[in-house]
Write a protein that holds these residues in place. Sequence first.
Motif, mmCIF file in Angstrom:
data_model
loop_
_atom_site.group_PDB
_atom_site.id
_atom_site.type_symbol
_atom_site.label_atom_id
_atom_site.label_comp_id
_atom_site.label_asym_id
_atom_site.label_seq_id
_atom_site.Cartn_x
_atom_site.Cartn_y
_atom_site.Cartn_z
ATOM 1 N N MET A 95 -20.757 -71.022 32.565
ATOM 2 C CA MET A 95 -20.785 -69.563 32.523
ATOM 3 C C MET A 95 -19.494 -69.006 31.930
ATOM 4 O O MET A 95 -19.515 -68.141 31.047
ATOM 5 C CB MET A 95 -20.990 -69.029 33.945
ATOM 6 N N LYS A 96 -18.350 -69.505 32.395
ATOM 7 C CA LYS A 96 -17.068 -68.995 31.931
ATOM 8 C C LYS A 96 -16.805 -69.361 30.473
ATOM 9 O O LYS A 96 -16.143 -68.612 29.743
ATOM 10 C CB LYS A 96 -15.941 -69.526 32.815
ATOM 11 N N ALA A 97 -17.317 -70.515 30.042
ATOM 12 C CA ALA A 97 -17.114 -70.925 28.657
ATOM 13 C C ALA A 97 -17.838 -70.018 27.673
ATOM 14 O O ALA A 97 -17.369 -69.813 26.541
ATOM 15 C CB ALA A 97 -17.570 -72.376 28.469
ATOM 16 N N SER A 98 -18.969 -69.470 28.086
ATOM 17 C CA SER A 98 -19.751 -68.626 27.177
ATOM 18 C C SER A 98 -19.387 -67.144 27.274
ATOM 19 O O SER A 98 -19.804 -66.352 26.431
ATOM 20 C CB SER A 98 -21.245 -68.797 27.465
ATOM 21 N N ARG A 99 -18.621 -66.750 28.285
ATOM 22 C CA ARG A 99 -18.301 -65.334 28.468
ATOM 23 C C ARG A 99 -17.492 -64.743 27.311
ATOM 24 O O ARG A 99 -17.797 -63.636 26.864
ATOM 25 C CB ARG A 99 -17.554 -65.133 29.786
ATOM 26 N N VAL A 148 -36.721 -58.192 30.423
ATOM 27 C CA VAL A 148 -36.516 -59.643 30.441
ATOM 28 C C VAL A 148 -35.871 -59.967 31.784
ATOM 29 O O VAL A 148 -34.717 -59.619 32.028
ATOM 30 C CB VAL A 148 -35.634 -60.115 29.280
ATOM 31 N N VAL A 149 -36.621 -60.621 32.670
ATOM 32 C CA VAL A 149 -36.175 -60.850 34.050
ATOM 33 C C VAL A 149 -35.786 -62.314 34.214
ATOM 34 O O VAL A 149 -36.600 -63.209 33.968
ATOM 35 C CB VAL A 149 -37.283 -60.478 35.054
ATOM 36 N N VAL A 150 -34.552 -62.551 34.641
ATOM 37 C CA VAL A 150 -34.038 -63.904 34.849
ATOM 38 C C VAL A 150 -33.995 -64.186 36.344
ATOM 39 O O VAL A 150 -33.334 -63.470 37.099
ATOM 40 C CB VAL A 150 -32.628 -64.076 34.247
ATOM 41 N N GLU A 164 -32.237 -73.139 22.878
ATOM 42 C CA GLU A 164 -33.535 -73.424 22.257
ATOM 43 C C GLU A 164 -34.696 -73.173 23.217
ATOM 44 O O GLU A 164 -35.810 -72.858 22.789
ATOM 45 C CB GLU A 164 -33.585 -74.886 21.783
ATOM 46 N N GLN A 165 -34.442 -73.305 24.531
ATOM 47 C CA GLN A 165 -35.496 -73.082 25.511
ATOM 48 C C GLN A 165 -35.854 -71.608 25.649
ATOM 49 O O GLN A 165 -36.903 -71.264 26.202
ATOM 50 C CB GLN A 165 -35.054 -73.630 26.870
ATOM 51 N N LEU A 166 -34.988 -70.724 25.154
ATOM 52 C CA LEU A 166 -35.196 -69.284 25.294
ATOM 53 C C LEU A 166 -35.663 -68.623 24.004
ATOM 54 O O LEU A 166 -35.969 -67.434 24.004
ATOM 55 C CB LEU A 166 -33.894 -68.618 25.748
ATOM 56 N N VAL A 214 -26.733 -62.712 24.659
ATOM 57 C CA VAL A 214 -26.746 -61.913 25.888
ATOM 58 C C VAL A 214 -27.748 -62.492 26.896
ATOM 59 O O VAL A 214 -27.449 -62.607 28.090
ATOM 60 C CB VAL A 214 -27.067 -60.442 25.575
ATOM 61 N N VAL A 215 -28.938 -62.863 26.417
ATOM 62 C CA VAL A 215 -29.934 -63.443 27.317
ATOM 63 C C VAL A 215 -29.450 -64.786 27.852
ATOM 64 O O VAL A 215 -29.582 -65.084 29.056
ATOM 65 C CB VAL A 215 -31.285 -63.596 26.596
ATOM 66 N N TYR A 216 -28.860 -65.589 26.984
ATOM 67 C CA TYR A 216 -28.346 -66.899 27.413
ATOM 68 C C TYR A 216 -27.234 -66.737 28.445
ATOM 69 O O TYR A 216 -27.171 -67.469 29.429
ATOM 70 C CB TYR A 216 -27.843 -67.668 26.195
#
Length: 309
Positions: free
Chosen positions: A39-43, A80-82, A149-151, A249-251
């Motif tokens: 999470m922190k790596a992609s922020r 889009v609900v996660v 790729e899954q999204l 953003v979705v990822y």
Amino acid sequence: MAGGREIKTKIKSTQNMRKVTRALEMVSASKIRKAQDLMKASRPYARQMRKVIAHIAQASTDFSHPFLIEREKVTRVAFVVVSTDRGLCGGLNSNLFRRLIPAIREWQGKGAEVDVLAIGQKAVQFFRRIRGINLIGSATHLGEKPKIEQLIGVIKVVLDAYSANKLDRVFLAYNDFVNTMTQKPSIEALLPLPLVAAELQATEGDNKSTPNYPVAGLKLEQAHDWDYIYEPDAATVLEYVLGRYIESVVYQGVLENLASEHAARMVAMKAASDNASKVIGELTLSYNKARQAAITQEISEIVGGAAAV
């Protein structure tokens, strides 16, 4: 009072339950660090993408991309609900759904139809039971290391529908990871992009107090009359960049929700283990009292019989 054998059976079953909850607590405790690292790596990337896109939304560009156009009449809205794929994580999913339902009903009250794209098995199961909501796509079982790729399939449904004027607003709902004890249900605008810029301007002051927030530290200039220089042309660049923005953003929302899931499960299983220990103590006390009462009764019967002889 229940018999000693019945109480002993309850003690055994509660002990077995405590073993399960302790195991789940340790598993989540071991996984939460990896989820936080992802999470922190992609922020930083998601933060800068938001900043660039917000600037583009305010720029005076000759090319009008569909994502940059804010339609006045809203007839169809998508969320889009996660959510999580598994349960036993406290009120994580229910809090998100409780936050989301009033927003959905508000749009329906304005006469807009609502579509939902569910990411996670719990969201799929929940929205299948809700009337008046169209479940138009889903992505489940993303695992402990979700891949973009899954999204792609879910994201493409949204982008194609918005480009074809079938959607007027798109929102992202997920659990924002604040810390191990706090996960905040969040609903953010994805499209159109002017709404994103407006949200960042509105939350700029709030983000200063939460340095770990995904958009913390973003300072946007007020509406300006300059624009970026695009090579080879604005249409090609924006078509690619805006698509990557939605994906990022979705990822990021999926990663935030994954870290929130492990944190919530760890806390919930710790509470369940503590409650099981408390119940075991109470049952053990009841068992001792029942055993003592049985022994006392036997002694009384023996003494009574001896006296009668």
